[in-house]
Design an enzyme around this catalytic site. Structure first.
Site, PDB file in Angstrom:
ATOM      1  N   LYS A 108      40.621  40.433  49.727  1.00  0.00           N
ATOM      2  CA  LYS A 108      41.629  39.090  50.453  1.00  0.00           C
ATOM      3  C   LYS A 108      42.437  39.730  51.287  1.00  0.00           C
ATOM      4  O   LYS A 108      43.206  39.198  51.957  1.00  0.00           O
ATOM      5  CB  LYS A 108      42.197  38.227  49.201  1.00  0.00           C
ATOM      6  CG  LYS A 108      41.144  37.498  48.581  1.00  0.00           C
ATOM      7  CD  LYS A 108      41.631  36.164  48.113  1.00  0.00           C
ATOM      8  CE  LYS A 108      42.765  36.423  47.142  1.00  0.00           C
ATOM      9  NZ  LYS A 108      43.246  34.949  46.302  1.00  0.00           N
TER      10      LYS A 108
ATOM     11  N   LYS B 173      45.334  41.322  50.039  1.00  0.00           N
ATOM     12  CA  LYS B 173      46.555  40.963  49.261  1.00  0.00           C
ATOM     13  C   LYS B 173      46.660  41.871  48.041  1.00  0.00           C
ATOM     14  O   LYS B 173      45.828  42.625  47.589  1.00  0.00           O
ATOM     15  CB  LYS B 173      46.424  39.666  48.524  1.00  0.00           C
ATOM     16  CG  LYS B 173      46.643  38.478  49.216  1.00  0.00           C
ATOM     17  CD  LYS B 173      46.604  36.947  48.381  1.00  0.00           C
ATOM     18  CE  LYS B 173      47.741  36.149  48.810  1.00  0.00           C
ATOM     19  NZ  LYS B 173      47.979  35.057  48.165  1.00  0.00           N
TER      20      LYS B 173
HETATM   21  N1  C2G Z   1      50.136  26.773  46.925  1.00  0.00           N
HETATM   22  C1  C2G Z   1      50.852  25.781  47.263  1.00  0.00           C
HETATM   23  N2  C2G Z   1      52.123  25.695  47.712  1.00  0.00           N
HETATM   24  C2  C2G Z   1      52.630  26.978  47.872  1.00  0.00           C
HETATM   25  C3  C2G Z   1      52.059  28.169  47.671  1.00  0.00           C
HETATM   26  C4  C2G Z   1      50.758  27.952  47.208  1.00  0.00           C
HETATM   27  O1  C2G Z   1      50.204  24.727  47.111  1.00  0.00           O
HETATM   28  N3  C2G Z   1      54.033  27.118  48.114  1.00  0.00           N
HETATM   29  C5  C2G Z   1      48.917  26.879  46.390  1.00  0.00           C
HETATM   30  C6  C2G Z   1      47.758  27.524  47.421  1.00  0.00           C
HETATM   31  O2  C2G Z   1      47.573  26.471  48.576  1.00  0.00           O
HETATM   32  C7  C2G Z   1      46.704  27.764  46.539  1.00  0.00           C
HETATM   33  C8  C2G Z   1      47.208  27.953  45.204  1.00  0.00           C
HETATM   34  O3  C2G Z   1      48.759  27.373  45.349  1.00  0.00           O
HETATM   35  O4  C2G Z   1      45.993  26.438  46.403  1.00  0.00           O
HETATM   36  C9  C2G Z   1      47.417  29.448  45.081  1.00  0.00           C
HETATM   37  O5  C2G Z   1      48.055  30.052  46.153  1.00  0.00           O
HETATM   38  P1  C2G Z   1      47.712  31.698  46.259  1.00  0.00           P
HETATM   39  O6  C2G Z   1      47.888  32.445  44.683  1.00  0.00           O
HETATM   40  O7  C2G Z   1      48.235  32.103  47.451  1.00  0.00           O
HETATM   41  O8  C2G Z   1      45.965  31.925  46.471  1.00  0.00           O
HETATM   42  P2  C2G Z   1      45.369  32.249  47.771  1.00  0.00           P
HETATM   43  O9  C2G Z   1      45.721  33.709  47.997  1.00  0.00           O
HETATM   44  O10 C2G Z   1      45.617  31.199  48.700  1.00  0.00           O
HETATM   45  O11 C2G Z   1      43.865  32.347  47.106  1.00  0.00           O
HETATM   46  O12 C2G Z   1      39.150  31.583  46.765  1.00  0.00           O
HETATM   47  C10 C2G Z   1      40.600  31.217  47.074  1.00  0.00           C
HETATM   48  C11 C2G Z   1      41.651  31.985  46.940  1.00  0.00           C
HETATM   49  O13 C2G Z   1      41.287  32.913  45.697  1.00  0.00           O
HETATM   50  C12 C2G Z   1      42.980  31.463  47.050  1.00  0.00           C
END
Ligand code: C2G
Length: 144
Positions: free
Chosen positions: A49, A51
């Site tokens: 990803k 990350k």
């Molecule tokens: N999220 C949120 N508000 C934030 C930060 C994150 O609602 N301020 C939500 C994101 O939209 C996501 C979840 O928390 O639904 C997890 O966020 P991340 O850990 O950043 O996940 P991500 O890198 O977006 O990975 O297959 C899907 C991916 O694995 C998603």
């Protein structure tokens, strides 16, 4: 609980540096059903990803499993595993934050797809940046 009364919600993420935005997403996702399963990105999937998480998969899993809104955590190691997961867990609802809006609409053939509003003002990336600055916030000294 009879199987028919079970309503499984599924979501995915890295959940690095567990913060309020994550909790608010998980809380609202869990409220859509009777159990919430979380696909947690493995360290190697994070590399795919683009990350790098500050906290290891094992420790991110431990923190998620301690969250009152989470009923189960399983590894997310591939973009393409979601349909099989939905079938495996009998998920009725797939949830993601709306920064992903539209990206997973194809899963509507398997279950409801729901994008919840992202919590403003907080992100793992932002926390990392903050921690690289001199910490100006100090807990008030406890008066003797
Ligand atoms: N999220 C949120 N508000 C934030 C930060 C994150 O609602 N301020 C939500 C994101 O939209 C996501 C979840 O928390 O639904 C997890 O966020 P991340 O850990 O950043 O996940 P991500 O890198 O977006 O990975 O297959 C899907 C991916 O694995 C998603």
């Amino acid at each position: 609980m009879a199987a028919s009364a079970q309503r499984t919600v599924i979501t995915y993420g890295t959940f690095d540096l567990f913060h309020k935005g994550h909790v608010e997403l998980l809380r609202r996702a869990r409220a859509l059903g009777t159990r919430l399963m979380v696909g947690l990105s493995t360290d190697s999937f994070n590399a795919i990803k683009g990350k790098t998480s500050a906290i290891s998969y094992e420790d991110r899993k431990l923190m998620l499993e301690a969250c009152r809104y989470v009923d189960g955590v399983f590894p997310e190691s591939d973009w393409a595993q979601k349909p099989a997961d939905i079938v495996r867990f009998g998920a009725d609802v797939f949830v993601m934050g709306d920064d992903w809006a539209g990206r997973f609409d194809d899963l509507a053939r398997y279950c409801h797809v729901c994008y919840l509003s992202r919590t403003p003002g907080v992100s793992s990336t932002e926390i990392k940046h903050l921690l690289q600055q001199p910490l100006t916030f100090r807990m008030p000294a406890i008066q003797p």
